[in-house]
Design a protein around this motif. Sequence first.
Motif, short mmCIF file in Angstrom:
data_model
loop_
_atom_site.label_atom_id
_atom_site.label_comp_id
_atom_site.label_asym_id
_atom_site.label_seq_id
_atom_site.Cartn_x
_atom_site.Cartn_y
_atom_site.Cartn_z
N GLY A 185 0.83 -1.21 0.00
CA GLY A 185 0.00 0.00 0.00
C GLY A 185 0.86 1.26 0.00
O GLY A 185 2.06 1.22 -0.29
N LYS A 186 0.22 2.37 0.33
CA LYS A 186 0.92 3.65 0.37
C LYS A 186 1.26 4.00 1.81
O LYS A 186 0.58 3.57 2.75
CB LYS A 186 0.06 4.75 -0.25
CG LYS A 186 -0.17 4.58 -1.75
CD LYS A 186 -0.99 5.73 -2.29
CE LYS A 186 -1.19 5.59 -3.80
NZ LYS A 186 -2.00 6.72 -4.35
N ASP A 193 -1.90 3.25 5.14
CA ASP A 193 -3.30 3.43 4.76
C ASP A 193 -4.23 2.94 5.86
O ASP A 193 -3.90 2.01 6.62
CB ASP A 193 -3.61 2.64 3.47
CG ASP A 193 -2.90 3.26 2.27
OD1 ASP A 193 -2.53 4.44 2.36
OD2 ASP A 193 -2.73 2.55 1.26
N THR A 210 -5.08 -0.81 6.15
CA THR A 210 -3.97 -1.74 6.36
C THR A 210 -4.15 -2.47 7.70
O THR A 210 -4.63 -1.89 8.69
CB THR A 210 -2.63 -1.00 6.36
OG1 THR A 210 -2.50 -0.31 5.13
CG2 THR A 210 -1.46 -1.96 6.49
#
Length: 410
Positions: free
Chosen positions: A134-135, A178, A181
């Motif tokens: 993810g980011k 995120d 997550t």
Amino acid sequence: MKVCGLLFLLSLFTPWLDAKPGIKVKITQKGLDYGKQLGIDFLEQRLKEQTFANVSGQETFGFTGADYTISEIKVNAVEFPNASVSLIPGTGIKLEIKDAAAAVTAHWRADNKIKGRQPPVYGTLSPLEIGNSGKMSVLISHISLAAVVSVSQDNAGHAVLLLESCKGKVDRMHIELDQDTSWLYKYFANHLEKPACDSLSNNMCPFIGSEIEKINAELREHKVQAQIDSFAQVDYSLVNSPVISSTSINFDIKGTVSPVGNDLETPFKPAPFSIPEEINSMLHIGISEYFLQSASLVYYASGAFDVSIAKELSSYFRLTTNSFGTIIPKIARSFKTPCPVILDLKPTAAPVIRLHNGSAVLEIAGSMEVLVVLKNSTTRSMFTLNIAARTHVALNIFEQKLIPSLCLDR
């Protein structure tokens, strides 16, 4: 025998040790403070444009851990609220940064590693297999840096920067993943903050060192000779290493003007001169008689001072044979119909330039040939005057422009 060898080496280095500059440049602390802001702006832009390599590693905590990769790292914002530049006499320039901060975004990916036993399975997924990429956003704060950079010269006369000492530290980091997550990965990210701070602290000085090497590479690419016009070029290589005092950094530049494509050996040598100790300005540039004399010699040898005055004067007044009636009546009588006149001005020696307090003295020796333009467009010489003139030039600054005032002495 050893003494003779030593004397021989000294004789080889004497011309270099005795090198005198034609131009001096002094940058004061005030100038460094201005340059510091330009440097910070440049560093911010460089960091935002920088492409960072992927970071991979393995981290464990408790009975579990993960192999992780951080990619697409991008610096979005940087702040340097407390930055200073100071001079260390005889050593170099000291850069200090305190309480800096940066906001970074990146992509992350992690693969679970369970020590000793298999992870419990919920359906078909283990806890660490939930949301394994993810980011992420990272806030880095309390960044400090103290570095000392010396300035010297290479064999070609380029300035060279050298990182003498460096110490960098990152005290705080907060990693935000995120919202969707897994909590376990968020806990894992928090566990990474301390080693990430240590890694950044260890890599700050190598980054500064690599940036200095990039600057040195750019400096080496620049030619130490710059073309002024089609006639002349100037050599602005350093004749010795910059001298650093508590209030300024001083550069001694060769400052020899020569014909384009050729190195001119001048019949004269630069004399020592100094720039006044004044610290209220950011930059001082000292120009010697040597610089001006070498320029005068080049332009004289190239014929750049040769001037033919004809149409150039027609917009102001019309010069004809009748114009000489009151000076040389015979000329006016010889031409019943007035004919145009051309003045050919040529120096017979390179103009001599001498500098004095508040003004410059210019001595010119030359000749002026007066030619008449006949009806068939041919020219005929009437007479030649030898000229010796002495003028002085006062320099003034008006509305940020350098204005010379020329006065004829004799």
